[in-house]
Design an enzyme around this catalytic site. Structure first.
Site, PDB file in Angstrom:
ATOM      1  N   ASN A 182     -10.123  -0.533  -0.690  1.00 40.27           N
ATOM      2  CA  ASN A 182      -8.520  -0.444  -0.691  1.00 40.27           C
ATOM      3  C   ASN A 182      -8.038  -1.058  -1.996  1.00 40.27           C
ATOM      4  O   ASN A 182      -7.886  -2.183  -2.105  1.00 40.27           O
ATOM      5  CB  ASN A 182      -7.861  -1.209   0.652  1.00 40.27           C
ATOM      6  CG  ASN A 182      -6.451  -1.100   0.863  1.00 40.27           C
ATOM      7  OD1 ASN A 182      -5.698  -0.774  -0.060  1.00 40.27           O
ATOM      8  ND2 ASN A 182      -5.939  -1.405   2.015  1.00 40.27           N
ATOM      9  N   CYS A 214       0.709  -1.042   0.019  1.00 37.36           N
ATOM     10  CA  CYS A 214      -0.165  -0.248   0.127  1.00 37.36           C
ATOM     11  C   CYS A 214       0.824   1.498  -0.115  1.00 37.36           C
ATOM     12  O   CYS A 214       0.330   2.248  -0.292  1.00 37.36           O
ATOM     13  CB  CYS A 214      -0.748  -0.111   1.125  1.00 37.36           C
ATOM     14  SG  CYS A 214      -2.145  -1.427   1.345  1.00 37.36           S
ATOM     15  N   HIS A 255      -3.645   6.783   1.941  1.00 39.07           N
ATOM     16  CA  HIS A 255      -3.879   5.621   1.343  1.00 39.07           C
ATOM     17  C   HIS A 255      -5.334   5.422   1.677  1.00 39.07           C
ATOM     18  O   HIS A 255      -5.898   5.704   3.014  1.00 39.07           O
ATOM     19  CB  HIS A 255      -2.973   4.595   2.038  1.00 39.07           C
ATOM     20  CG  HIS A 255      -3.378   3.319   1.756  1.00 39.07           C
ATOM     21  ND1 HIS A 255      -3.792   2.808   0.668  1.00 39.07           N
ATOM     22  CD2 HIS A 255      -3.371   2.139   2.662  1.00 39.07           C
ATOM     23  CE1 HIS A 255      -4.049   1.542   0.727  1.00 39.07           C
ATOM     24  NE2 HIS A 255      -3.822   1.201   1.903  1.00 39.07           N
TER      25      HIS A 255
HETATM   26  C1  LIG Z   1     -11.078  -5.780   9.315  1.00 35.42           C
HETATM   27  C2  LIG Z   1     -11.990  -4.774  10.060  1.00 35.42           C
HETATM   28  C3  LIG Z   1     -12.816  -3.873   9.150  1.00 35.42           C
HETATM   29  C4  LIG Z   1     -12.483  -5.520  11.214  1.00 35.42           C
HETATM   30  O1  LIG Z   1     -13.248  -4.518  12.093  1.00 35.42           O
HETATM   31  P1  LIG Z   1     -13.429  -4.536  13.451  1.00 35.42           P
HETATM   32  O2  LIG Z   1     -13.936  -3.335  14.226  1.00 35.42           O
HETATM   33  O3  LIG Z   1     -11.885  -4.615  14.017  1.00 35.42           O
HETATM   34  O4  LIG Z   1     -14.167  -5.813  13.698  1.00 35.42           O
HETATM   35  P2  LIG Z   1     -14.722  -6.147  15.196  1.00 35.42           P
HETATM   36  O5  LIG Z   1     -13.473  -6.506  15.976  1.00 35.42           O
HETATM   37  O6  LIG Z   1     -15.639  -5.304  15.491  1.00 35.42           O
HETATM   38  O7  LIG Z   1     -15.393  -7.583  14.510  1.00 35.42           O
HETATM   39  C5  LIG Z   1     -14.729  -8.621  14.232  1.00 35.42           C
HETATM   40  C6  LIG Z   1     -15.719  -9.640  13.829  1.00 35.42           C
HETATM   41  O8  LIG Z   1     -16.392  -9.432  12.772  1.00 35.42           O
HETATM   42  C7  LIG Z   1     -16.002 -10.715  12.032  1.00 35.42           C
HETATM   43  N1  LIG Z   1     -16.101 -10.162  10.562  1.00 35.42           N
HETATM   44  C8  LIG Z   1     -14.848  -9.964   9.790  1.00 35.42           C
HETATM   45  N2  LIG Z   1     -15.074  -9.491   8.593  1.00 35.42           N
HETATM   46  C9  LIG Z   1     -16.563  -9.723   8.473  1.00 35.42           C
HETATM   47  C10 LIG Z   1     -17.434  -9.316   7.443  1.00 35.42           C
HETATM   48  N3  LIG Z   1     -17.008  -9.138   6.132  1.00 35.42           N
HETATM   49  N4  LIG Z   1     -18.835  -9.192   7.686  1.00 35.42           N
HETATM   50  C11 LIG Z   1     -19.122  -9.712   8.799  1.00 35.42           C
HETATM   51  N5  LIG Z   1     -18.543 -10.056   9.920  1.00 35.42           N
HETATM   52  C12 LIG Z   1     -17.048  -9.995   9.516  1.00 35.42           C
HETATM   53  C13 LIG Z   1     -14.987 -11.387  12.526  1.00 35.42           C
HETATM   54  O9  LIG Z   1     -14.956 -12.879  12.001  1.00 35.42           O
HETATM   55  C14 LIG Z   1     -15.091 -11.262  14.038  1.00 35.42           C
HETATM   56  O10 LIG Z   1     -15.989 -11.934  14.276  1.00 35.42           O
HETATM   57  P3  LIG Z   1     -15.915 -12.769  15.783  1.00 35.42           P
HETATM   58  O11 LIG Z   1     -15.669 -11.683  16.860  1.00 35.42           O
HETATM   59  O12 LIG Z   1     -17.068 -13.774  15.803  1.00 35.42           O
HETATM   60  O13 LIG Z   1     -14.281 -13.575  15.689  1.00 35.42           O
HETATM   61  C15 LIG Z   1     -10.724  -3.654  10.723  1.00 35.42           C
HETATM   62  O14 LIG Z   1     -10.067  -4.508  11.506  1.00 35.42           O
HETATM   63  C16 LIG Z   1      -9.750  -3.299   9.592  1.00 35.42           C
HETATM   64  O15 LIG Z   1     -10.257  -2.520   8.907  1.00 35.42           O
HETATM   65  N6  LIG Z   1      -8.599  -3.459   9.853  1.00 35.42           N
HETATM   66  C17 LIG Z   1      -7.590  -2.891   8.884  1.00 35.42           C
HETATM   67  C18 LIG Z   1      -7.518  -3.579   7.644  1.00 35.42           C
HETATM   68  C19 LIG Z   1      -7.039  -3.250   6.672  1.00 35.42           C
HETATM   69  O16 LIG Z   1      -7.294  -2.213   6.117  1.00 35.42           O
HETATM   70  N7  LIG Z   1      -5.937  -3.672   6.143  1.00 35.42           N
HETATM   71  C20 LIG Z   1      -5.012  -3.261   4.773  1.00 35.42           C
HETATM   72  C21 LIG Z   1      -4.199  -2.229   5.429  1.00 35.42           C
HETATM   73  S1  LIG Z   1      -3.057  -1.554   4.227  1.00 35.42           S
END
Ligand SMILES: CC(C)(COP(=O)(O)OP(=O)(O)OC[C@H]1O[C@@H](n2cnc3c(N)ncnc32)[C@H](O)[C@@H]1OP(=O)(O)O)[C@@H](O)C(=O)NCCC(=O)NCCS
Length: 329
Positions: free
Chosen positions: A286, A116, A256
């Site tokens: 992204n 990224c 980004h």
């Molecule tokens: C991935 C992301 C959106 C998850 O958001 P979050 O607020 O951390 O999620 P939460 O902790 O509230 O929830 C996690 C739960 O949602 C679930 N979940 C993950 N993706 C899901 C989806 N697409 N739909 C529904 N549920 C989902 C997980 O399985 C987890 O469930 P569990 O608690 O039963 O294990 C967030 O962590 C994120 O954006 N991280 C950065 C990722 C990124 O941008 N990477 C590239 C960087 S360059």
């Protein structure tokens, strides 16, 4: 000592594939919902490359727009740098194909793999080479077809990413007349292979029946770790610019395009209003190395790049690797 050549951006370009993959489409293939995706990420849809497109095809469209904007012929290019982690194939470099397709007959070329942060790093390489007098005109492209390495049975990753390409033509500030390169930064913290990676296909886990069975050629990510890291470095990078130049100098932040919540959390930490950010995450998700140059071109079209003001571009991702690019428009 001979003075450094001031560098500017002569042209910007972007290209996104036609096909839209909406959150509603994803609800049909994986256990997710439009509500969850919008609330957690701000993403509503992303673009997906057609089966006959490869990364260099997307890069070609963005590059042509950037060259037209720069009023420059491809034959004037000295160098083509393609930032990508989803090139046409592991080697040769996608930049070589792109240069050939463009008709950049005088140019050398190579790829830069920084996920990224790719465009932000490649731009600093390009600017340094022009500043030193080694080259005059350099095309930098960020291009990705992430949909080819996404596991559409893994809801943790497949909802977040999309395909696209963005490009910038760097040349002397005298010729460009805008987009003065003021510098940037490149940082890394290794040992994070498990956090965000495409595990197999390299020397660590060469392709085998077992890597395919274990789905190791698809992207894997530990979302929460990446979230915290992204907010921290985004805020640090922008705060450093504010300390050096002062808040009044900053026209727009083109980060980004990672996740709307990451952008909002970082802006809150910095203490700047959201209207200072340009975001198109809702439409493209992204797109890794393509995200900053696509957003930069769209910010330009929307009149968000203000004459004489700073454009701050923080980027961060797999590695972990992060940095920023700073221009005065
Ligand atoms: C991935 C992301 C959106 C998850 O958001 P979050 O607020 O951390 O999620 P939460 O902790 O509230 O929830 C996690 C739960 O949602 C679930 N979940 C993950 N993706 C899901 C989806 N697409 N739909 C529904 N549920 C989902 C997980 O399985 C987890 O469930 P569990 O608690 O039963 O294990 C967030 O962590 C994120 O954006 N991280 C950065 C990722 C990124 O941008 N990477 C590239 C960087 S360059």
């Amino acid at each position: 000592m001979v003075g450094l050549t001031p560098v500017g951006i002569a042209g910007l370009g972007r290209y996104v594939p036609e096909r839209r993959l909406t959150n509603q489409d994803l609800e049909k293939v994986v256990d997710t919902s439009d509500e969850w995706i919008v609330q957690r990420t701000g993403i509503r849809e992303r673009r997906i490359a057609a089966t006959d497109q490869v990364t260099s095809s997307l890069a070609l469209e963005a590059a042509r727009q950037a060259l037209a904007d720069a009023k420059m012929d491809a034959s004037e290019l000295d160098l083509v740098i393609c930032a990508t982690v989803t090139g046409d194939q592991p080697f040769p470099a996608t930049a070589c194909r792109l240069g050939f397709d463009l008709g950049a007959k005088q140019a050398g070329g190579f790829d830069l793999a920084a996920a990224c942060s790719g465009f932000v790093f490649a731009s600093q390489v390009a600017a340094g080479m022009i500043q030193s007098g080694q080259y005059r005109n350099i095309l930098v492209v960020g291009a990705e077809i992430l949909s080819r390495i996404l596991d559409y049975s893994d809801r943790n990753t497949c909802v977040l990413f999309g395909d696209g390409a963005g490009a910038a033509v760097y040349t002397s500030l005298e010729r460009a007349g805008r987009g003065e390169f003021l510098g940037g930064s490149i940082s890394m913290e290794g040992g994070a292979e498990g956090v965000l990676a495409q595990p197999a296909g390299g020397s660590r886990h060469p392709a085998s029946n077992s890597t395919v069975e274990q789905r190791q050629h698809f992207m894997k990510m530990g979302g929460t770790k990446v979230f915290r890291f992204a907010v921290r470095v985004f805020a640090e990078l922008v705060n450093n610019v504010l300390e050096k130049y002062g808040r009044d100098q900053v026209g727009v932040i083109v980060p980004h395009q990672v996740n709307q919540r990451i952008i909002e959390s970082a802006m809150e930490q910095i203490g700047l209003p959201m209207d200072m950010v340009f975001s198109n995450i809702d439409r493209y998700g992204n797109t890794s190395a393509a995200s900053v140059p696509i957003a930069l071109r769209e910010a330009f079209e929307a009149g968000r790049l203000q004459k004489g003001k700073l454009v701050v571009m923080p980027a961060f991702g797999a590695g972990m690797a992060w940095g920023h690019l700073l221009l005065r428009w």
